[in-house]
Design a protein around this motif. Structure first.
Motif, PDB file in Angstrom:
ATOM      1  N   ILE A 268       0.830  -1.195  -0.229  1.00 12.74           N
ATOM      2  CA  ILE A 268      -0.577   0.107  -0.315  1.00 12.74           C
ATOM      3  C   ILE A 268       0.731   1.203  -0.323  1.00 12.74           C
ATOM      4  O   ILE A 268       0.756   2.445  -0.551  1.00 12.74           O
ATOM      5  N   THR A 269       2.262   0.972   1.035  1.00 11.72           N
ATOM      6  CA  THR A 269       2.921   2.567   0.315  1.00 11.72           C
ATOM      7  C   THR A 269       3.200   2.487  -0.099  1.00 11.72           C
ATOM      8  O   THR A 269       3.522   4.144  -1.078  1.00 11.72           O
ATOM      9  N   GLY A 306       2.421   1.827  12.965  1.00  6.33           N
ATOM     10  CA  GLY A 306       1.613   2.407  12.110  1.00  6.33           C
ATOM     11  C   GLY A 306       1.150   3.633  12.495  1.00  6.33           C
ATOM     12  O   GLY A 306       0.262   3.910  11.380  1.00  6.33           O
ATOM     13  N   VAL A 307       2.298   4.540  12.895  1.00 10.48           N
ATOM     14  CA  VAL A 307       1.932   5.948  11.946  1.00 10.48           C
ATOM     15  C   VAL A 307       2.000   6.800  11.081  1.00 10.48           C
ATOM     16  O   VAL A 307       1.456   6.871  10.205  1.00 10.48           O
ATOM     17  N   ALA A 308       3.002   5.655  10.208  1.00  9.26           N
ATOM     18  CA  ALA A 308       4.143   6.246   8.815  1.00  9.26           C
ATOM     19  C   ALA A 308       2.227   5.228   8.368  1.00  9.26           C
ATOM     20  O   ALA A 308       1.968   6.111   7.442  1.00  9.26           O
ATOM     21  N   PHE A 312       0.965   8.021   5.545  1.00  8.78           N
ATOM     22  CA  PHE A 312       0.409   6.976   3.885  1.00  8.78           C
ATOM     23  C   PHE A 312      -0.904   7.602   3.882  1.00  8.78           C
ATOM     24  O   PHE A 312      -1.224   7.805   2.627  1.00  8.78           O
ATOM     25  N   VAL A 313      -1.684   6.383   3.866  1.00  5.10           N
ATOM     26  CA  VAL A 313      -3.373   7.113   3.198  1.00  5.10           C
ATOM     27  C   VAL A 313      -3.542   8.189   3.948  1.00  5.10           C
ATOM     28  O   VAL A 313      -4.455   8.782   2.900  1.00  5.10           O
ATOM     29  N   MET A 314      -3.459   9.153   4.740  1.00  6.76           N
ATOM     30  CA  MET A 314      -4.012  10.689   4.546  1.00  6.76           C
ATOM     31  C   MET A 314      -3.198  11.276   3.446  1.00  6.76           C
ATOM     32  O   MET A 314      -3.402  11.752   2.617  1.00  6.76           O
ATOM     33  N   PRO A 317      -2.387   8.661  -0.354  1.00  8.08           N
ATOM     34  CA  PRO A 317      -3.425   7.324  -0.189  1.00  8.08           C
ATOM     35  C   PRO A 317      -3.171   6.119  -1.651  1.00  8.08           C
ATOM     36  O   PRO A 317      -3.581   5.610  -1.269  1.00  8.08           O
ATOM     37  N   ARG A 318      -2.969   6.903  -2.588  1.00  8.86           N
ATOM     38  CA  ARG A 318      -2.053   5.815  -3.795  1.00  8.86           C
ATOM     39  C   ARG A 318      -0.860   5.527  -3.457  1.00  8.86           C
ATOM     40  O   ARG A 318      -0.421   4.620  -4.017  1.00  8.86           O
ATOM     41  N   GLY A 319      -0.239   5.383  -2.930  1.00 11.08           N
ATOM     42  CA  GLY A 319       1.009   5.104  -2.762  1.00 11.08           C
ATOM     43  C   GLY A 319       2.214   6.052  -3.187  1.00 11.08           C
ATOM     44  O   GLY A 319       2.271   6.884  -4.150  1.00 11.08           O
TER      45      GLY A 319
END
Ligand SMILES: Nc1ncnc2c1ncn2[C@@H]1O[C@H](COP(=O)(O)OP(=O)(O)OP(=O)(O)O)[C@@H](O)[C@H]1O
Ligand SMILES: [Mg+2]
Lengths: 331, 263
Positions: A268-269, A306-308, A312-314, A317-319
């Motif tokens: 995902i990242t 978790g923080v990373a 990333f999602v914020m 979001p597409r990586g």
């Protein structure tokens, strides 16, 4: 000339990586890169399912673990009772046979899981895949005659390869294992690329983009999802086999959920549904734990993951890879 | 003339609602047949059942003499029935050319080995599919937009792409659900020309459309559905003169408009 350069560019990266053991023959560095490489292969395989078909398999480590156990057991041999006074005995086999068996067994279970799980989609699919990995972990823990349970399979032979002029030699050195993993990673990358840049890959993307439209033009949903699941599981099995013969000890913890999570984070990242995404994400999250080793407690590492992930999602979001690509196209 | 599609005593109940009560009609090969009726008459429901997206409560669907009732949508598409959707439907995140290639799926056969080893047969097929995709984009006037993401297209272009995707799959029977909805008059004329060309290329067409002038001009036959029942069927001239049809549509502006336009 420009196009020739562009065609050559993707090969420069593995070529540069291949030179690392010669330029920096530091065993610690090679060990870190090798284990990151094994996980990158896992991430490449997961990306085929998660990225290209959009199916969130949270049991991906099952195929990795199946590959590890299959390959280890094939190379160690076993002798087990299967009831009714019957026994199955296998003499120790060459490691390359174990490697192939790992791909076949993992791929076979990928087919089975695909048949069962693709009938249901969404949340149920995710739950089935998680359960699948947990069940395998239970089997590995409790089928002591075969797996030694928590005592682990030990003394697994190292990978051996036929090398020109030397015959079949076991790969003991860090550099040899590094090259082996690099080679398999490049192969896995190529397999996935060939697949996604074909009629099959288009069918997968079509299903992800608009399933009912895809069906209306005759794309068979389960057929293509199962192809993706089998190839994905097979590659994960290959990664598991590499792991078994590199670490040379396999215990039921290879089925731990956290490894699936690690692969999901890598995909995902980096950018799901892109060829380079799992490589980029895999390099980052494969190397961070080792860079932090001794400096931060493992618990702190997970918090950092978790923080990373949230960041990333914020913000991306597409990586990473799609973000870089859109930067480049805007320039 | 042989009937390509036969719908026999079709009934569809959705929960307590009767979407289709009892409908039988045929679509002869090589014709353009229109299925018309007021909003909620059950037209889209009929399409959904014919293409396998919904199961009928009762009745049979026969395509080219073989029963296809209850088959999955992709199986029905494989047999040669492809539909377009009332609500615009394209492969989002993909370019127009990629959309076309995806819709051409059935026109290829390359499998896993062909893909992995880039076998000569797979390469040839890929080149052929690309040619076909370009030809179809030229045909529907979207060639200049080939590299545009489908969701970025203007509304009219998206509608046209939607029809093109269904047509490109090479169906023997093409079901179009309100292809002209929301189009301006010149776009509607282009849409009509496109449907005629598709028929001339050998496709049989079942059309759902509210634009009555278009229906009257383009159809060989018309089936009128009202509240889940077929109240009339026949040639455009018969339908226009049918008192029951006029009664069912009385007060409906577009029908009166149509009657004037056709008169
Ligand atoms: N999935 C569904 N769930 C509940 N009701 C439905 C469903 N699909 C259709 N219906 C109902 O069935 C009836 C027929 O609907 P349908 O969409 O077939 O009409 P239509 O003739 O296509 O109308 P329109 O011209 O507005 O598109 C309507 O009353 C509609 O509300
Ligand atoms: Mg409708």
């Amino acid at each position: 000339m420009n196009t020739r350069l562009r065609n050559a560019a993707p090969w420069l990266f593995p070529l540069a990586l291949a030179l690392v053991p010669l330029v920096f023959p530091d065993p610690y560095l090679l060990a870190v890169l090798t284990s990151a490489g094994i996980f990158i292969i896992g991430a490449i395989s997961l990306n085929l399912l998660l990225g290209y078909t959009g199916q969130l398999s949270l049991g991906h480590v099952a195929f990795f673990g199946l590959g590890a156990y299959t390959s280890a057991l094939a190379s160690l041999g076993f002798d087990i009772g299967i009831g009714f006074g019957l026994r199955i005995t296998l003499q120790p086999q060459p490691v390359w046979l174990g490697f192939i068996a790992a791909i076949i067994v993992a791929g076979g279970f990928g087919w089975l899981l695909g048949r069962l799980a693709f009938r249901v989609r969404g949340a149920y699919f995710v739950i089935i895949t998680i359960c699948f990995a947990q069940v395998l972990r239970m089997v590995a823990l409790n089928w002591i005659e075969l797996t030694q349970g928590p005592m682990a399979l030990i003394s697994i032979p190292p990978f051996s390869l036929w090398l020109p002029g030397q015959g079949v030699v076991p790969l003991y050195s860090k550099a040899q294992n590094y090259w082996l993993v690099l080679g398999v990673a490049v192969l896995a990358f190529i397999v996935v690329r060939q697949l996604v840049e074909s009629r099959i890959g288009r069918a997968l993307v079509a299903l992800r983009a608009n399933e009912s439209l895809a069906r209306s033009v005759g794309i068979r949903v389960t057929h293509y999802l199962i192809i993706a699941a089998v190839v994905s599981a097979g590659i994960a099995g290959a990664a598991g086999s590499l792991f078994a013969h590199y670490v040379r000890i396999v215990d039921p913890d290879v089925f731990l959920f956290i490894y699936t999570v690690t692969m999901v984070i890598m995909v995902i990242t980096g950018g799901k549904g892109t060829l380079w995404g799992p490589v980029v994400g895999g390099l980052i999250f494969g190397l961070i734990p080792d860079l932090l080793r001794g400096r931060a407690a493992p618990e702190a590492q997970w918090v950092l993951y978790g923080v990373a992930m949230i960041l990333f999602v914020m913000f991306l979001p597409r990586g990473i890879v799609p973000a870089l690509a859109s930067l480049k196209s805007r320039a | 003339m042989s009937d390509l599609l036969r719908v026999e005593n079709l009934a569809v109940h959705i929960g307590g609602l009767v979407a289709i009560a009892d409908a039988s009609f045929v679509v002869p090969a090589g014709q353009v047949v229109s299925l018309i009726g007021p909003n909620g008459a059950g037209k889209t429901t009929a399409f959904n059942v014919i293409t396998g997206y919904m199961r009928p409560t009762k009745g049979r669907i026969l395509f080219d003499g073989a029963e296809i009732t209850g088959l999955a949508p992709d199986r029905i598409a494989e047999r040669g029935i492809v539909r377009s959707f009332q609500r615009t439907s394209v492969f989002t995140g993909c370019t127009v050319l990629e959309n076309a290639l995806m819709a051409l799926h059935r026109r290829g056969s390359a499998g896993l080995l062909g893909a992995l080893f880039r076998l000569p047969s797979a390469r040839r097929e890929e080149a052929r599919l690309r040619e076909e995709a370009w030809a179809m984009l030229e045909f529907v006037g979207l060639a200049e937009r080939a590299d545009t993401l489908a969701e970025v297209l203007a509304y009219g272009e998206q509608r046209r792409l939607g029809i093109a995707l269904a047509a490109i799959a090479g169906p023997r029977l093409l079901l179009l659900d309100e292809p002209a909805a929301g189009l301006n008059p010149s776009e509607t004329a282009a849409c009509m020309a496109l449907i005629r060309q598709l028929r001339d290329r050998g496709a049989t067409i079942l059309l759902v459309e509210h634009d009555m002038p278009m229906v009257m001009q383009i159809s060989d036959g018309i089936v009128v559905l009202n509240q889940g029942r077929i109240i009339a069927s026949g040639a455009p001239a018969e339908i226009r003169a049918n008192p029951e049809v006029i009664r069912a549509y009385l007060g409906s502006g577009d029908w009166q408009e149509a009657a004037h336009a056709a008169a």
